[in-house]
Every structure is written in structure tokens, then in C-alpha cells.
Design an enzyme around this catalytic site. Structure first.
Site, short mmCIF file in Angstrom:
data_model
loop_
_atom_site.label_atom_id
_atom_site.label_comp_id
_atom_site.label_asym_id
_atom_site.label_seq_id
_atom_site.Cartn_x
_atom_site.Cartn_y
_atom_site.Cartn_z
N CYS A 9 0.85 -1.19 0.00
CA CYS A 9 0.00 0.00 0.00
C CYS A 9 0.89 1.25 0.00
O CYS A 9 1.72 1.41 0.90
CB CYS A 9 -0.92 0.04 1.22
N LYS A 42 0.75 -9.58 -1.94
CA LYS A 42 0.42 -8.58 -2.97
C LYS A 42 1.64 -7.73 -3.30
O LYS A 42 2.21 -7.08 -2.42
CB LYS A 42 -0.73 -7.68 -2.48
#
Lengths: 304, 254
Positions: free
Chosen positions: A130, A165
Site C-alpha cells: 500500500c 500482494k
């Protein structure tokens, strides 16, 4: 035979299409539009050990064929999610991929050790990419050694498979993907957003309160395809691909590039029916292109 | 709330860069005052929908009126719409203004600023229909920006203030409200944040309701872009799109 079925660790998917984390909340909003049983899986919103408020507003800005966001992982925290959000999703016959974020290794370990106990959580997506939080997030996903350590640490405590991710905001994604695979990750999800910025002409200041934000939407699709292609060349674990998917052709392009399943992000915001529409449209397009099953498509890729 | 297609009935320019757009579709039957719609620009590169408040609702004709100002590429795209065009909408969204907060025979003060004026029109109609008295105070920058003064004036007293004094009272909406000769029972307001802040201070002891504007992406509560900080617990927030856009004054930090 279900020609859309995909089998990957922890996930028996009735079709390869799922909403991406951060673009679907915990499912309640879009359940007002359609039956969530239709989806291959749901990638839930990021969960941290404690509640997080997130960044100041404005948190979104439009770009050509995309958007910037700097939400900052706002979420009600692990306890609340375990007690309220995940049990609600139990009514659907759809596997949940829980997205886990944190500011330290302890944070990730704490959430990963517990979240697999929630009903229907069949896998974890480790959010180490993120770009919108100062501590944690991307810091774990840009250094192969740090990513290796973290993956190992959560693998030791998690009761469900771990998908990590990947961030596109790196010079070379390959050593990071390799390190994560070596650490025992069950799969990869890629890509997270690209770090971007927009400025307001009148105020001469950034439009987002956070200054920078993550770029998503159709504008990033070619970057995602390139990175999946690069990682698939060196990795054998499953990849769930994402980044600007808006048509069935996009879905198939991701699968051909090396993804095993595909997540839809930003388009949920503007086209609430995007996921069920893609699922419905996929078989006819497969017929046109001579693709019998998605499993065949994967075999074709492996043998090439 | 659903995604549907509406048909453009008419569109006209009613003030500087402000358009009045009338749309038709059965989704109108589900609309309430103060709610909004997410309109999709037709240009494919403009990805996000634009949240536009609902100005007037005609359930019999299944038509609604939207007033919007051209401020960017999305609204410029809407300005090209002509009668017969199709418009892709998600509607109706959010919790609007509740006319029932004002009881029969009570007096409501409706304060609007600039492009925040439109949602007060249907609210005013509903208030009058239920037997309440309404007074409008509308603030604009200049005479060229003024719209719906006549329409609002048919429902009750309508005072206009302009910053440059080219129409109505020179000054802000509070220049007018400070001089009012009655005490309202309820106050409903929509407009720039600075104006809402002053309105909430001036009418802190009344039943005061504010409609907030925040940048949003989804409009349905999924993206967490449009949060407003809660006053009772600064570590928590409400989402303007689905828990708002109308809040009781003092409920959120503005």
C-alpha cells in the site's frame, strides 16, 4: 464440467473473477446490487490489528482513464472485523481472501494468526504494497529480504494459504517475487497501485490531502500485464492479477500473461455490476477465441 | 438505489455556467429531497461518476431536475446533453433532508450557498405541502450566478445575498439571517464548508441539518473516500455518501 473453474491453494473458484481489496468494502454495499454468490471470491478490505482512521480528505482524484486514491487503510480493526464483517459474509458460498496490513511484523503476525478463523476466509492476501501509509505497507514490499522475512513469519502462524500482494513501485519486481516464493508464499497477487500525484492549478497544491496517492484503473493495465508476464517467467506459484480490468478481453489478457484468476478494482466504483457482467460474458468470448476451459488455457501457457 | 438509464427531457443554461437538466425514468419514484445521483460522463477517459444533488422530483411525470455548474471536464460533458440522450445513473443515493423534522405549522429556514442551493428546492416544496412555513436565504457571488430565486419565492419568502452586492443584500447569507425578524424552528443548509460552519454556529440551539459535499468515488459506501470526522469520537468517521450527505449540526467536524 465448469469451464470457468480455477483451483489454486485454498481457493476452489467457480469462476476466475473477484473484486479487489479496497474496492468492495466487506461486500455489504454491493450486495444491494447483486447476489455475491455469483463471484469467484471476494478480496475483503484491508484489516490492521487496531482500528485505523486513514488519511485526511480529499482522498481521491481523477486522472485520464484512472484515479488516484489515498484512503490510508481505514478499517475498524481486527476485533470488529472478526465479530461483525466476516460473519456477515458467511451466508454466501463465496471464498473470502482476507487482506492483512500492518505497521510492523508483529502487526501482520497478529492479524494473520487469527483472521483464518473467520468463516469463509480461505486465504490471506498480505498487503505489503500500500503506497498510502507512512509506516508499513509498501516498506515491506520493496526489499526482497524484508519481504522474505515477513512472508516466513506469517506462514508460520497462518491457518490458510498466504498470497502476497506485490507493488509495482520497484526497480525490479523479479527478485522480490522470487524471495516471497522462496519464503513459502502460496501465491502472489499483483499489482497494487502505482504511486502518483495531481496538482490543483488554482491552489498550486496537491489535490490529495496526502500529497501522493495510488494510481489505479484502465490506465495501469499495460503495467500490470508486463509485470505479471515478468514474474510468471520466474515463478511457479499462482498469481491473481489485477490492474485496470474492465472487459472480458482484459480478463483473458491477464490470464494469458500468467495470472490464474483476475480481480477487478476501480471499475466496481463506476460500474457496480462489472464483476457479474464479466462472469456472464466470459464463456461466449472464450468460444469466439477457441478456449474450451480456463484450465486448458493454463496448460497451453505452461507448454508454450 | 440502483444503476439505470434515464432519458434527457431538456437542458438549459439558467445562470453563469449553471445548467438545469431534466431527466426521466422510473427511478424518480424512489427519490427523496436532499439525495443525490452518480452520473456517468459519456467520455470513456473520464472514469469517475459525478455526484449531483437532486433539485426537484416529479413522481407523477417520473421526472427529476438537476442543477449543476460546469466546473471541470465531467460537468462540461454533461452540458453537451440534449433532449433524447440517455444518461447512465446510480440513484437515488444518500440520506437526504427530512421534511418531518419540521412539524405542522412550524417555520423552517433554508439556507443555500452557490451550487449548494438546488437540493433545498424540493425540500421547500415538501415542507410547504406538509403545512410548514419556509423562508429561503440564498447566497451567491454575483448577480450572474443567481438562479431559482423566482421558483423558491413561490414557496415562501426568498432573500438573496451577493458578495459583490449586484443583487439582493450585499454580503453573505449570514448578513441576511442575522437581520431576520423571526426565530426558525428548524434550519436546513447546503453550500460551501465555510458557510455551513457559520450556519451551524449561528443556529446551534435549533434543529439544524447540513448537507456536506466531499469528493467521492463510488457513492455507495465502499471506497471510504468521502469520510467526515465524528464529533463524539474523533477516531471514527461517517461516510458522506451513504451515512450523509445530510448530518445534524454538531454531528461531524466541518
Amino acid at each position: 464440467m465448469n469451464r470457468l473453474a480455477v483451483e489454486i491453494p485454498g481457493l476452489s473458484l467457480k469462476n476466475p473473477i473477484m473484486p479487489a481489496s479496497g474496492c468492495f468494502g466487506f461486500g455489504k454495499e454491493y450486495s444491494k446490487f447483486y447476489d455475491l454468490n455469483k463471484l469467484g471470491a471476494i478480496m475483503a478490505k484491508a484489516v490492521t490489528p487496531e482500528p485505523r482512521y486513514g488519511n485526511a480528505t480529499p482522498r481521491v482524484a481523477e486522472t485520464p482513464s484512472g484515479m488516484l486514491n489515498a484512503i490510508g487503510l481505514q478499517n475498524p480493526g481486527l476485533d470488529h472485523v472478526m465479530a461483525n464483517e466476516m460473519p456477515w459474509l458467511e451466508r454466501f458460498d463465496t471464498p473470502i481472501i482476507a487482506n492483512v496490513a500492518g505497521a510492523s511484523e508483529e502487526d501482520y503476525v497478529k492479524v494473520c494468526a487469527r483472521i483464518g478463523d473467520a468463516p469463509n476466509v480461505k486465504a490471506i492476501e498480505l498487503n505489503i504494497s500500500c503506497p498510502n501509509v507512512k509506516h508499513g505497507g509498501i516498506a515491506f514490499g520493496t526489499d526482497p529480504e524484508v519481504a522474505y522475512q515477513l512472508t516466513k513469519a506469517v506462514k508460520a502462524v497462518a491457518s490458510v494459504p498466504i498470497y502476497v500482494k506485490l507493488s509495482p513501485n520497484v526497480t525490479d519486481i523479479v527478485p522480490i517475487a522470487k524471495a516471497i516464493e522462496e519464503a513459502g508464499a502460496d501465491g502472489l497477487t499483483m499489482i497494487n497501485t502505482l504511486l502518483g500525484m495531481r496538482l490543483d492549478l488554482k491552489t498550486r497544491k496537491p489535490i490529495l490531502a496526502n500529497g501522493t496517492g495510488g494510481l489505479s484503473g484502465p490506465s495501469i493495465k499495460p503495467v500490470a500485464i508486463r509485470l505479471i508476464h515478468q514474474v510468471r517467467a520466474v515463478s511457479n506459484i499462482p498469481i491473481i492479477g489485477m490492474g485496470g480490468v474492465q472487459t472480458v478481453d482484459d480478463v483473458l489478457e491477464f490470464l494469458i500473461a500468467g495470472a490464474d484468476a483476475v480481480a477487478v478494482g476501480t471499475l466496481n466504483f463506476t460500474e457496480p455490476y462489472i464483476c457479474p457482467n464479466l462472469i456472464d460474458a466470459l464463456p461466449a468470448r472464450m468460444d469466439e477465441l477457441g478456449i474450451t476451459t480456463l484450465a486448458d488455457l493454463k496448460k497451453e501457457r505452461t507448454n508454450a | 438505489m440502483r444503476q439505470t438509464k434515464m432519458e434527457v427531457v431538456s437542458q438549459k443554461l439558467i445562470a453563469d455556467r449553471v445548467f438545469e437538466l431534466v431527466l426521466k425514468g422510473d427511478i424518480v419514484l424512489e427519490m427523496n429531497p436532499g439525495q443525490f445521483m452518480q452520473l456517468k460522463p459519456r467520455r470513456a477517459d473520464l472514469l469517475l461518476r459525478r455526484p449531483i444533488s437532486i433539485c426537484a422530483i416529479d413522481k407523477e411525470a417520473e421526472q427529476c431536475t438537476l442543477l449543476y455548474r460546469v466546473d471541470g471536464e465531467g460537468t462540461a460533458d454533461f452540458a453537451e446533453l440534449v433532449s433524447g440522450d440517455a444518461m447512465d445513473v446510480i440513484a437515488p443515493l444518500g440520506n437526504g433532508f427530512a421534511p418531518t423534522e419540521t412539524k405542522l405549522g412550524e417555520h423552517a429556514l433554508l439556507i443555500g450557498g452557490g451550487i449548494g442551493v438546488p437540493p433545498l428546492y424540493q425540500l421547500g416544496k415538501d415542507l410547504v405541502a406538509q403545512g410548514s412555513t419556509v423562508t429561503f436565504v440564498l447566497g451567491f457571488n454575483s448577480a450572474k450566478d443567481v438562479f431559482y430565486e423566482k421558483e423558491m419565492g413561490k414557496l415562501g419568502d426568498c432573500f438573496v445575498a451577493t458578495v459583490d452586492g449586484t443583487r439582493g443584500t450585499q454580503g453573505f447569507v449570514t448578513t441576511v439571517t442575522d437581520a431576520l425578524d423571526f426565530a426558525p424552528d428548524t434550519v436546513y443548509s447546503c453550500g460551501p464548508t465555510a458557510m455551513l460552519r457559520v450556519v451551524s454556529e449561528r443556529f446551534a440551539n435549533k434543529r439544524t441539518f447540513l448537507s456536506l459535499e466531499e469528493r467521492m468515488a463510488c457513492g455507495v459506501g465502499a471506497c471510504y473516500a468521502c469520510v467526515c470526522q465524528r464529533t463524539d469520537d474523533p477516531t471514527k468517521s461517517y461516510k458522506a455518501c451513504d451515512e450523509g450527505p445530510v448530518f445534524r449540526a454538531g454531528e461531524v467536524v466541518i
